[in-house]
Enzyme design. Structure first.
Site, PDB file in Angstrom:
ATOM      1  N   HIS A 283       0.822  -1.213   0.000  1.00  0.00           N
ATOM      2  CA  HIS A 283       0.000   0.000   0.000  1.00  0.00           C
ATOM      3  C   HIS A 283       0.853   1.259   0.000  1.00  0.00           C
ATOM      4  O   HIS A 283       0.669   2.171  -0.810  1.00  0.00           O
ATOM      5  CB  HIS A 283      -0.931  -0.036   1.225  1.00  0.00           C
ATOM      6  CG  HIS A 283      -1.702   1.214   1.405  1.00  0.00           C
ATOM      7  ND1 HIS A 283      -1.320   2.197   2.288  1.00  0.00           N
ATOM      8  CD2 HIS A 283      -2.809   1.668   0.782  1.00  0.00           C
ATOM      9  CE1 HIS A 283      -2.188   3.180   2.215  1.00  0.00           C
ATOM     10  NE2 HIS A 283      -3.100   2.884   1.310  1.00  0.00           N
TER      11      HIS A 283
ATOM     12  N   CYS B 253       1.667  36.649 -15.203  1.00  0.00           N
ATOM     13  CA  CYS B 253       2.838  36.521 -14.335  1.00  0.00           C
ATOM     14  C   CYS B 253       2.454  36.267 -12.877  1.00  0.00           C
ATOM     15  O   CYS B 253       3.304  36.241 -12.012  1.00  0.00           O
ATOM     16  CB  CYS B 253       3.749  37.732 -14.458  1.00  0.00           C
ATOM     17  SG  CYS B 253       2.975  39.260 -13.899  1.00  0.00           S
TER      18      CYS B 253
HETATM   19  C1  PEP Z   1       0.209  39.631  -9.309  1.00  0.00           C
HETATM   20  O1  PEP Z   1      -0.483  40.426  -8.668  1.00  0.00           O
HETATM   21  O2  PEP Z   1      -0.250  38.636  -9.875  1.00  0.00           O
HETATM   22  C2  PEP Z   1       1.667  39.851  -9.406  1.00  0.00           C
HETATM   23  C3  PEP Z   1       2.415  39.082 -10.169  1.00  0.00           C
HETATM   24  O3  PEP Z   1       2.194  40.824  -8.638  1.00  0.00           O
HETATM   25  P1  PEP Z   1       2.547  40.637  -7.077  1.00  0.00           P
HETATM   26  O4  PEP Z   1       2.342  39.209  -6.726  1.00  0.00           O
HETATM   27  O5  PEP Z   1       3.951  41.072  -6.935  1.00  0.00           O
HETATM   28  O6  PEP Z   1       1.565  41.588  -6.456  1.00  0.00           O
END
Ligand code: PEP
Ligand code: MG
Length: 702
Positions: free
Chosen positions: A255, A637
């Site tokens: 398991h 991002c």
């Molecule tokens: C976000 O807000 O997605 C970003 C990348 O900026 P931070 O996380 O630095 O606010």
């Protein structure tokens, strides 16, 4: 019913299986493997599920029922020489004990794999010398084996490239990126015990002896290794929370081994060198060494070795892993999305390039003020923040300028001409001011300002809702000189690199915007500084782009206006999720577990994009942005850029790239490729239906 038992509920939660799916039952007549020494039962795989070797692999027990093999109570014997390990080497193989049945079984397993075109997990029983096949299904495998099998089966022409790409779960790739024990540290010491290598990688933690303790310790932030005689399905929660699992009993199909393999967790089973004390608070090794609850141990799950103490862990070397490279070659051929990374140091940039990053999607300027070597720039930043007059602030910015320029230049050089999106200062200034009274006093004396006066200025920066406060572009609107210094640093850094005959491509990104007027305001500064820098460095032009983050719902809704000036959009989905839901990204932890347990939310929206809400804002943003600027470059991002489901969403809505932390880059590459393959498969199945107007073939995105 077993569907509602604790172990089934825990398992579904971990594997994200909906509760309403229900279960199916097969009714079969029974055969018996426990009818004497001419009977046996076993579990086998058409290839080795631990490393992907193309060898028939399995275990069996004479005079036993199937449950005895998986329960790990008796040490199972190998079906053939390839399946033998240290514990089972002296036991008779199925091949030698039941040669006729083995020959038959071998033939069946070849036929089954060829038919299903995938590795099969097979259960069989021999009743009084006669072989019965009980069941077969696609076998679970760890990430290392998944990559190996996908590449091998592609080379054997058993599957095509698209199937090979779809065979590896993006999260399985994580296992290839798993840390291992630092070879130097490992060779300088000796293992205290040896067991079977059930789950690869290196891992360390404090020994705990019950699933309940593993959960409790892990919840208070401890790294633990769950040590058990053997595991049962009741232990899944603790196994999941533990860094790794060590069991005294059990084989490679027990398991613990199966579950750990499914999760890609470091795991050693069948470690007969350890004996767990009756009070379940310690174990003793063959050589008499006692390890008590809470003591550190380190496991090498690839070799099955247990070490005392906390050994260093290092990242594995992907450059020499040819199967991984073969898979990524297939992946890179089909994906349309570019993959960038969030990095703000030359070291991270180089690491990300090794992982296949094609640019930086987010360079957070403020990171140079944290961590190693940041004392001087942080002091100068604080000096600038605490300035009372414009002249004082400009003087402090002038002192800060060379640090910012060199920092950006070093990372741009490391990226060797790949695009680098540099975001201007984002956090509220108060974040950089020391909070403790003694530290504030020390700053006052360093700055030659009276302590009470400095405290007054610092208090003046305090905000009730800093996340919705004086941050991002709002700083640039109030203090244009801060924008000016940063833009000059970026363009001069790029200009100097170009002058030296190398390549650089900066993208200046304005954060936390909600109206095009903000973007236009900052653009005036950028245009002026650009001319000055070109003149200063002696270049006719310095190629760059000017764009904005889309982090506020209003920005997404007015994207057709934002894109009149912005040449690119980067969706900051951390803030967009925060502002779209109205959930504080820093405080959601206090209520999110209730939302998830009650299924008020299907998943943590900060981990995977909420496609029906935040995703809609993204779609609107892209559509409206491209309505005025058809070639608008669009990326993401936020943290979601490294989440496989979110990457697939980004592909579907037509982004140009995703950007994620260096270690998530391979995962994003694979997820992007799978999204492209899913498109192809969907088109193929649509083509089988009555014909519709033909769409042009997909083009690589820039
Ligand atoms: C976000 O807000 O997605 C970003 C990348 O900026 P931070 O996380 O630095 O606010
Ligand atoms: Mg943000």
């Amino acid at each position: 019913m077993s569907w509602n038992g604790k172990r089934a509920v825990d398992y579904r939660r971990i594997e994200k299986i909906p509760d309403d799916w229900g279960t199916a039952v097969n009714v079969q007549s029974m055969v018996f493997g426990n009818m004497g020494d001419d009977s046996a039962t076993g579990v086998a795989f058409t290839r080795n599920p631990g490393n992907g070797d193309n060898h028939f692999y399995g275990e069996y027990l004479i005079n036993a029922q199937g449950e005895d093999v998986v329960a790990g109570i008796r040490t199972p014997a190998p079906i053939n020489e390839n399946s033998a390990n240290d514990q089972s080497r002296n036991l008779a193989t199925l091949e030698s004990a039941f040669p006729e049945c083995y020959k038959q079984l071998f033939g069946y397993q070849r036929a089954l794999e060829k038919h299903y075109r995938d590795m099969q997990d097979i259960e069989f029983t021999i009743e009084k010398g006669k072989l019965f096949m009980l069941q077969c299904r696609v076998g679970k495998r760890n990430g290392v084996a998944a990559v190996r099998m996908a590449v091998d089966m592609y080379k054997e022409k058993l599957i095509d490239a698209n199937a090979a790409i779809m065979r590896v779960g993006p999260n399985q790739l994580v296992e290839l990126l798993l840390p291992m024990i630092d070879p130097k540290a490992e060779s300088a010491t000796s293992p205290i015990a040896k067991g079977l290598p059930a789950g690869p990688g290196g891992s360390k933690g404090r020994a705990v002896f019950s699933s309940k303790d593993a959960v409790a310790w892990a919840e208070r932030g401890e790294k633990v290794i769950l040590v058990r005689e053997e595991t049962s399905p009741e232990d899944v929660d603790g196994m999941h929370k533990a860094q790794a699992i060590l069991t005294a009993k059990g084989g490679m199909t027990s398991h613990a081994a199966l579950v750990a393999r499914g999760w890609g967790k470091c795991c050693i089973v069948g470690c007969a060198d350890i004996e767990i004390a009756d009070d379940n608070k310690s174990f003793v090794t063959k050589k008499g060494l006692t390890i008590k609850e809470g003591e550190w141990i380190t496991l090498n799950g690839t070799k099955g070795l247990v070490y005392q103490g906390s050994l260093g862990l290092v990242d594995i070397d992907l450059a020499t892993n040819t199967t991984y490279r073969d898979l990524m070659t297939l992946v890179d051929k089909v994906r349309l999305l570019k993959i960038r990374t969030n990095a703000d140091s030359p070291k991270d940039a180089k690491k990300a390039i090794e992982f296949g990053a094609e640019g930086i999607g987010l360079f957070r300027t403020e990171h140079m003020f944290y961590g190693e070597g940041s004392d001087k720039p942080l002091f100068l930043l604080r000096k600038m923040i605490m300035s009372k007059t414009l002249d004082e602030r400009k003087a402090a910015l002038a002192e800060l300028f060379p640090f910012v320029k060199n920092d950006i230049k070093a990372t741009m050089e490391a990226m060797a001409g790949r695009p680098v999106t540099i975001r201007l200062l984002d956090p509220p200034l108060h974040e950089f001011v020391p909070h403790a009274a003694d530290k504030l006093q020390a700053l006052a004396s360093d700055l030659h300002i009276d302590g009470a006066e400095l405290k007054k200025r610092a208090d003046g920066l305090r905000e009730n809702n800093p996340m919705l406060g004086h941050r991002g572009v709002r700083l640039g609107i109030t203090y244009p000189e801060i924008t000016e210094m940063q833009v000059r640093a970026i363009l001069e850094a790029a200009g100097e690199i170009l002058k030296a005959g190398k390549e650089a491509y900066p993208e200046i990104m304005i954060p936390v915007t909600c109206t095009v007027a903000e973007i236009n305001d900052q653009k005036v500064i950028v245009d002026r500084v650009y001319k000055e820098v070109c003149e200063k460095v002696g270049l006719k032009k310095i190629p760059f782009m000017y764009g904005t983050m889309i982090e506020i719902p209003r920005a997404a809704l007015t994207a057709n206006k934002m894109a009149t000036t912005a040449e690119f959009f980067s969706f900051g989905t951390n803030d967009l999720t925060q502002m779209g839901f109205g959930f504080s990204r820093d405080d959601i932890g206090s209520f999110l577990p209730d939302y998830l347990t009650k299924k008020t939310l299907p998943a943590d929206p900060f981990q995977t994009i909420d496609q029906e809400g935040i995703g809609e804002l993204i779609k609107i943003g892209i559509e409206r942005g491209r309505s005025v600027r058809p070639k608008l470059k669009v990326g993401i991002c936020g943290e979601h850029g490294g989440d496989a489901d979110s990457v697939k969403f980004c592909h579907r809505v037509g982004m140009n790239y995703v950007s994620c932390s260096p270690f998530r880059v391979p995962i994003a590459r694979l997820a992007a490729a799978q999204a492209a393959v899913e498109d192809v498969l969907a088109k193929k199945s649509a083509a089988k239906k009555p014909a519709k107007a033909k769409k042009p073939a997909a083009k690589k995105r820039k």
